[in-house]
Design a protein around this motif. Sequence first.
Motif, short mmCIF file in Angstrom:
data_model
loop_
_atom_site.label_atom_id
_atom_site.label_comp_id
_atom_site.label_asym_id
_atom_site.label_seq_id
_atom_site.Cartn_x
_atom_site.Cartn_y
_atom_site.Cartn_z
N PRO A 14 0.84 -1.21 0.00
CA PRO A 14 0.00 0.00 0.00
C PRO A 14 0.87 1.25 0.00
CG PRO A 14 -0.89 -1.61 1.52
CD PRO A 14 0.44 -2.15 1.06
N GLY A 15 0.46 2.22 -0.81
CA GLY A 15 1.24 3.44 -0.95
C GLY A 15 2.27 3.38 -2.06
N GLY A 16 2.48 2.21 -2.61
CA GLY A 16 3.47 2.04 -3.67
C GLY A 16 2.94 2.44 -5.03
N SER A 17 3.79 2.25 -6.03
CA SER A 17 3.45 2.65 -7.40
C SER A 17 3.74 1.52 -8.38
CB SER A 17 4.26 3.88 -7.82
OG SER A 17 3.97 5.00 -7.01
N LEU A 18 2.98 1.51 -9.45
CA LEU A 18 3.22 0.63 -10.58
C LEU A 18 2.90 1.40 -11.86
CD1 LEU A 18 1.60 -2.78 -9.53
CD2 LEU A 18 4.04 -2.34 -9.83
N ARG A 19 3.54 1.01 -12.94
CA ARG A 19 3.22 1.57 -14.24
C ARG A 19 2.86 0.44 -15.19
NH1 ARG A 19 7.05 4.29 -18.87
NH2 ARG A 19 5.61 5.89 -19.62
N LEU A 20 1.62 0.42 -15.60
CA LEU A 20 1.17 -0.58 -16.55
C LEU A 20 1.39 -0.07 -17.97
CD1 LEU A 20 -2.23 -1.70 -14.97
CD2 LEU A 20 0.09 -2.52 -14.49
N SER A 21 1.75 -0.99 -18.85
CA SER A 21 1.91 -0.68 -20.27
C SER A 21 1.02 -1.59 -21.09
CB SER A 21 3.37 -0.85 -20.71
OG SER A 21 4.22 0.03 -20.03
N CYS A 22 0.52 -1.07 -22.18
CA CYS A 22 -0.28 -1.86 -23.11
C CYS A 22 0.31 -1.64 -24.49
CB CYS A 22 -1.73 -1.41 -23.07
SG CYS A 22 -2.76 -2.12 -24.39
#
Length: 120
Positions: A14-22
Amino acid sequence: QVQLVESGGGLVQPGGSLRLSCAASRSIFSFNAMGWFRQAPGKEREMVAAIQRSGGNTYHRDSVKGRFTISRDNAKYTVYLQMNNLKPEDTAVYYCAASRTWPGRDDTYWGQGTQVTVSS
């Protein structure tokens, strides 16, 4: 026809980040709008964010406003979803969508999904 391949999911605190790519198999410029949806266990699929061809008009559902940002790079055939300050309720399978009208309508192409799990 177009193939959409999502990547970038995973387990985050919780509080973290992710970057999704398509990544699309061909130019996405022909699609009026691209979008990200998610589906949690036992729940219906819901639109998280969408972006129109020029990138100038975007939509983000209320629960992710200020935390998630959708963007697209037409030259790279790619759509992104930057997710910050993740919460456990963001846990779901995230799907990329492409449409000549609006994501979610009958003409939508879907990716296979990528799992995002937010847990300590």
